[in-house]
Design a protein around this motif. Structure first.
Motif, PDB file in Angstrom:
ATOM      1  N   GLY A  14     141.254  92.819 -67.668  1.00 45.50           N
ATOM      2  CA  GLY A  14     141.909  91.514 -67.514  1.00 45.50           C
ATOM      3  C   GLY A  14     141.647  90.929 -66.136  1.00 45.50           C
ATOM      4  N   GLN A  15     141.549  89.599 -66.089  1.00 43.38           N
ATOM      5  CA  GLN A  15     141.363  88.914 -64.806  1.00 43.38           C
ATOM      6  C   GLN A  15     142.496  87.908 -64.631  1.00 43.38           C
ATOM      7  OE1 GLN A  15     137.191  87.807 -66.157  1.00 43.38           O
ATOM      8  NE2 GLN A  15     137.131  87.368 -63.961  1.00 43.38           N
ATOM      9  N   GLY A  16     143.243  88.067 -63.544  1.00 43.18           N
ATOM     10  CA  GLY A  16     144.277  87.081 -63.226  1.00 43.18           C
ATOM     11  C   GLY A  16     143.607  85.900 -62.546  1.00 43.18           C
ATOM     12  N   ILE A  17     143.827  84.679 -63.084  1.00 41.48           N
ATOM     13  CA  ILE A  17     143.201  83.505 -62.462  1.00 41.48           C
ATOM     14  C   ILE A  17     144.207  82.372 -62.282  1.00 41.48           C
ATOM     15  CG2 ILE A  17     140.743  83.824 -63.001  1.00 41.48           C
ATOM     16  CD1 ILE A  17     141.179  82.224 -65.558  1.00 41.48           C
ATOM     17  N   GLY A  18     143.953  81.551 -61.289  1.00 43.33           N
ATOM     18  CA  GLY A  18     144.743  80.325 -61.058  1.00 43.33           C
ATOM     19  C   GLY A  18     146.221  80.579 -60.960  1.00 43.33           C
ATOM     20  N   ARG A  19     146.991  79.616 -61.494  1.00 46.40           N
ATOM     21  CA  ARG A  19     148.446  79.708 -61.426  1.00 46.40           C
ATOM     22  C   ARG A  19     148.994  80.501 -62.611  1.00 46.40           C
ATOM     23  NH1 ARG A  19     149.923  74.405 -62.674  1.00 46.40           N
ATOM     24  NH2 ARG A  19     147.901  74.310 -63.648  1.00 46.40           N
ATOM     25  N   LYS A 159     154.031  86.654 -70.668  1.00 43.62           N
ATOM     26  CA  LYS A 159     154.101  86.453 -69.217  1.00 43.62           C
ATOM     27  C   LYS A 159     155.540  86.046 -68.930  1.00 43.62           C
ATOM     28  CE  LYS A 159     150.701  83.575 -69.374  1.00 43.62           C
ATOM     29  NZ  LYS A 159     149.801  82.505 -68.897  1.00 43.62           N
ATOM     30  N   GLN A 160     156.327  87.050 -68.595  1.00 42.33           N
ATOM     31  CA  GLN A 160     157.777  86.847 -68.505  1.00 42.33           C
ATOM     32  C   GLN A 160     158.157  85.790 -67.476  1.00 42.33           C
ATOM     33  OE1 GLN A 160     160.432  89.637 -66.723  1.00 42.33           O
ATOM     34  NE2 GLN A 160     161.436  90.025 -68.679  1.00 42.33           N
ATOM     35  N   PHE A 161     157.368  85.712 -66.399  1.00 43.01           N
ATOM     36  CA  PHE A 161     157.684  84.793 -65.304  1.00 43.01           C
ATOM     37  C   PHE A 161     157.558  83.322 -65.685  1.00 43.01           C
ATOM     38  CE2 PHE A 161     153.249  83.784 -64.258  1.00 43.01           C
ATOM     39  CZ  PHE A 161     152.591  84.851 -64.853  1.00 43.01           C
ATOM     40  N   GLN A 162     156.989  83.034 -66.848  1.00 47.59           N
ATOM     41  CA  GLN A 162     156.887  81.640 -67.271  1.00 47.59           C
ATOM     42  C   GLN A 162     158.023  81.226 -68.210  1.00 47.59           C
ATOM     43  OE1 GLN A 162     152.689  81.781 -68.274  1.00 47.59           O
ATOM     44  NE2 GLN A 162     152.115  81.069 -66.232  1.00 47.59           N
ATOM     45  N   THR A 185     149.561  87.516 -59.128  1.00 46.03           N
ATOM     46  CA  THR A 185     149.367  86.898 -57.809  1.00 46.03           C
ATOM     47  C   THR A 185     148.069  87.410 -57.202  1.00 46.03           C
ATOM     48  OG1 THR A 185     151.017  88.555 -57.142  1.00 46.03           O
ATOM     49  CG2 THR A 185     151.650  86.250 -56.901  1.00 46.03           C
ATOM     50  N   ASP A 186     147.264  86.463 -56.744  1.00 44.99           N
ATOM     51  CA  ASP A 186     145.957  86.780 -56.146  1.00 44.99           C
ATOM     52  C   ASP A 186     145.166  87.746 -57.026  1.00 44.99           C
ATOM     53  OD1 ASP A 186     146.742  85.224 -54.003  1.00 44.99           O
ATOM     54  OD2 ASP A 186     147.672  86.930 -52.972  1.00 44.99           O
ATOM     55  N   GLY A 187     145.196  87.510 -58.309  1.00 48.35           N
ATOM     56  CA  GLY A 187     144.438  88.343 -59.237  1.00 48.35           C
ATOM     57  C   GLY A 187     145.094  89.684 -59.543  1.00 48.35           C
ATOM     58  N   ASN A 188     146.238  89.923 -58.930  1.00 44.06           N
ATOM     59  CA  ASN A 188     146.929  91.194 -59.136  1.00 44.06           C
ATOM     60  C   ASN A 188     147.953  91.061 -60.268  1.00 44.06           C
ATOM     61  OD1 ASN A 188     147.294  93.883 -58.354  1.00 44.06           O
ATOM     62  ND2 ASN A 188     149.160  93.317 -57.228  1.00 44.06           N
ATOM     63  N   ILE A 189     147.805  91.909 -61.281  1.00 45.58           N
ATOM     64  CA  ILE A 189     148.679  91.808 -62.462  1.00 45.58           C
ATOM     65  C   ILE A 189     149.752  92.896 -62.393  1.00 45.58           C
ATOM     66  CG2 ILE A 189     148.722  91.841 -64.991  1.00 45.58           C
ATOM     67  CD1 ILE A 189     145.544  91.338 -64.669  1.00 45.58           C
ATOM     68  N   GLU A 190     151.020  92.460 -62.378  1.00 46.29           N
ATOM     69  CA  GLU A 190     152.118  93.439 -62.327  1.00 46.29           C
ATOM     70  C   GLU A 190     152.853  93.454 -63.665  1.00 46.29           C
ATOM     71  OE1 GLU A 190     156.220  94.412 -60.040  1.00 46.29           O
ATOM     72  OE2 GLU A 190     155.013  92.754 -59.234  1.00 46.29           O
TER      73      GLU A 190
END
Ligand code: 5GP
Length: 192
Positions: A14-19, A159-162, A185-190
């Protein structure tokens, strides 16, 4: 309970991108790992066993393989997908509603032919992602318009934060997700 094989795959590919967007094109959204998809199907089916589901509803296009995998694991229940374009073959009556797209920043009308949703149906709503809940909420409106019942909402990645799952649970729906992401955040997936 999260699905470990899925989470491992998100971590690896997976790649975290953008917002807050997660790209999982290598196994879910562009290329499809069908073996993993079938595992996803069995897992989601297990979570809604005993809920007397009669039909599965999703939205084109990336919800379709997930919905079909769930169907196979639930004894080949019919799958209906809401369409985003109005084809001229859809001449009969339709249920329709507007849905905002977060990834594409557009509003689209989704529609389902009236003949595929009946008042006696108990509908399981399936999608690949749950973000702000716009898409799932839109699908619940189509089910309500038909006088049918929502048995639950099952998604592969939340994506719980949304806030979508919170909104849907507040509205009284049973929501099941196989991987829940706390932040990107910054491509980092928690994960949760
Ligand atoms: P929602 O309606 O809950 O805001 O967003 C869900 C829909 O948007 C899903 O059907 C999915 O196609 C798309 N989506 C939302 N967030 C993401 C994401 O991070 N990655 C991908 N690939 N699709 C997303």
């Amino acid at each position: 309970m999260p699905m470990e094989a899925l989470i491992e795959r998100i971590v690896r590919e997976g790649q975290g991108i953008g917002r807050g967007v997660l790209k999982v094109d290598s196994f879910l959204n562009h290329q499809i790992d069908v073996a993993l998809m079938d595992e996803i199907g069995r897992e989601l089916a297990g979570r809604f066993a005993g809920h007397s589901v009669t039909k599965i509803l999703t939205v084109e296009s990336s919800g379709i393989p997930v919905a079909c995998a769930v169907s196979r694991a639930m004894g080949y229940l019919p799958v209906v997908f809401a369409k985003k374009a109005a084809p001229n073959t859809m001449v009969e009556g339709v249920y329709s509603t507007d849905v905002k797209s977060f990834t594409k920043e557009t509003v689209s009308t989704i529609r389902v032919s009236r003949k595929y949703l009946q008042p006696t149906d108990r509908i399981l709503i399936i999608d690949d992602f749950l973000a702000y809940g716009e898409s799932a909420m839109g699908l619940t409106r189509l089910v309500k318009n038909a006088g049918a019942a929502v048995a639950g909402i099952g998604v592969v990645i939340e994506k719980q934060f949304q806030g979508g799952s919170g909104k849907l649970k507040e509205a009284g729906y049973l929501v099941e997700s196989l991987a829940v992401i706390r932040s990107i955040t910054d491509g980092n997936i928690e994960f949760i």
